[in-house]
Scaffold this active site. Structure first.
Site, PDB file in Angstrom:
ATOM      1  N   LYS A 120       6.907  41.415  40.844  1.00 51.13           N
ATOM      2  CA  LYS A 120       8.443  41.893  41.398  1.00 51.13           C
ATOM      3  C   LYS A 120       8.401  43.299  42.018  1.00 51.13           C
ATOM      4  O   LYS A 120       8.878  43.335  43.086  1.00 51.13           O
ATOM      5  CB  LYS A 120       9.253  41.958  39.849  1.00 51.13           C
ATOM      6  CG  LYS A 120      10.591  42.371  40.219  1.00 51.13           C
ATOM      7  CD  LYS A 120      11.556  42.092  38.921  1.00 51.13           C
ATOM      8  CE  LYS A 120      11.332  43.008  37.969  1.00 51.13           C
ATOM      9  NZ  LYS A 120      11.990  44.208  37.998  1.00 51.13           N
ATOM     10  N   ASP A 138      14.410  39.326  40.057  1.00 49.44           N
ATOM     11  CA  ASP A 138      14.845  40.407  38.456  1.00 49.44           C
ATOM     12  C   ASP A 138      15.661  39.513  37.769  1.00 49.44           C
ATOM     13  O   ASP A 138      16.099  38.489  38.094  1.00 49.44           O
ATOM     14  CB  ASP A 138      15.276  41.672  39.163  1.00 49.44           C
ATOM     15  CG  ASP A 138      16.624  41.572  39.498  1.00 49.44           C
ATOM     16  OD1 ASP A 138      17.140  40.347  39.881  1.00 49.44           O
ATOM     17  OD2 ASP A 138      17.407  42.646  39.478  1.00 49.44           O
TER      18      ASP A 138
END
Ligand code: SF4
Length: 209
Positions: A120, A138
């Site tokens: 991420k 996310d």
């Protein structure tokens, strides 16, 4: 959700937020990387508060090593998991100097090899600092994608793959920001603001109201 509706979904978000940018404050690719590392399980607002003073003086790997781990902790102690994050920031700064001449690499593999940097974080840095067409899934993107039917998946990786598959290429780079901002301010986890939602008719969430 049908293919045409997915395209319409992202088009409407793009019209709503024409020039999306991250809400994290930074001054170069290195401080962006540090801000994203700090933002794990913390809000952008809390990170910006802590980094405002920090980045004024410490905005390169060399300067961060001069500061040192213990002093760094004093700047970031209001952020969750600050002990581990401080350790990772010092270790990744060392690695940047030793392996990348003090620069943040623009390749996923090299980024993910840095301490405290996962898929991420790497995705956000590649997108924001280097303009690459990545989507870093996310909690907001994961929820919005599943809830609306835009891109369903059991894990963030599955959702990421699906978004790449179903969205037109020209929307991918900004889709990351559109979906985060949409999830943060409109399609919130509790009490989504369905009355103010530009994709109400396209959304397949049973609880929409
Ligand atoms: S209608 Fe409600 S649940 Fe559906 S996308 Fe909009 S805000 Fe989210």
């Amino acid at each position: 959700m049908k293919k045409g509706d997915r395209v319409e979904f992202i088009k409407r978000l793009s019209a709503d937020i024409p020039a999306p940018v991250t809400e994290l404050k930074y001054r170069n690719s290195y401080t962006l990387l540090i801000a994203v590392v700090l933002s794990a399980q913390a809000t952008d607002v809390s990170v910006n508060k802590a980094t405002k003073k920090l980045f004024r003086k410490y905005y390169t790997p060399v300067k961060m090593l001069d500061l040192g781990e213990e002093a760094l902790k004093q700047y970031i102690r209001t952020i969750g998991l600050y002990n581990t994050k401080a350790k990772n920031i010092i270790a990744l700064s060392k690695m940047l100097i030793e392996l990348h001449a003090g620069q943040v690499p623009d390749e996923r593999q090299a980024l993910e090899a840095l301490p405290g940097v996962g898929r991420k974080t790497a995705g956000v840095v590649l997108n924001e600092a280097f303009g690459k067409p990545t989507i870093a899934v996310d909690t907001h993107i994961y929820r919005v994608s599943n809830r609306t039917g835009l891109a369903k998946g059991k894990t963030p990786n599955e959702v990421e793959k699906k978004l790449h598959k179903v969205l037109p290429n020209e929307y991918i780079q900004n889709a990351h920001h559109w979906l985060i901002l949409f999830g943060r301010y409109v399609c919130t986890a509790r009490k989504p603001k369905c009355g103010n939602c530009v994709v109400f008719d396209l959304c397949s969430f049973k609880g929409k109201n």
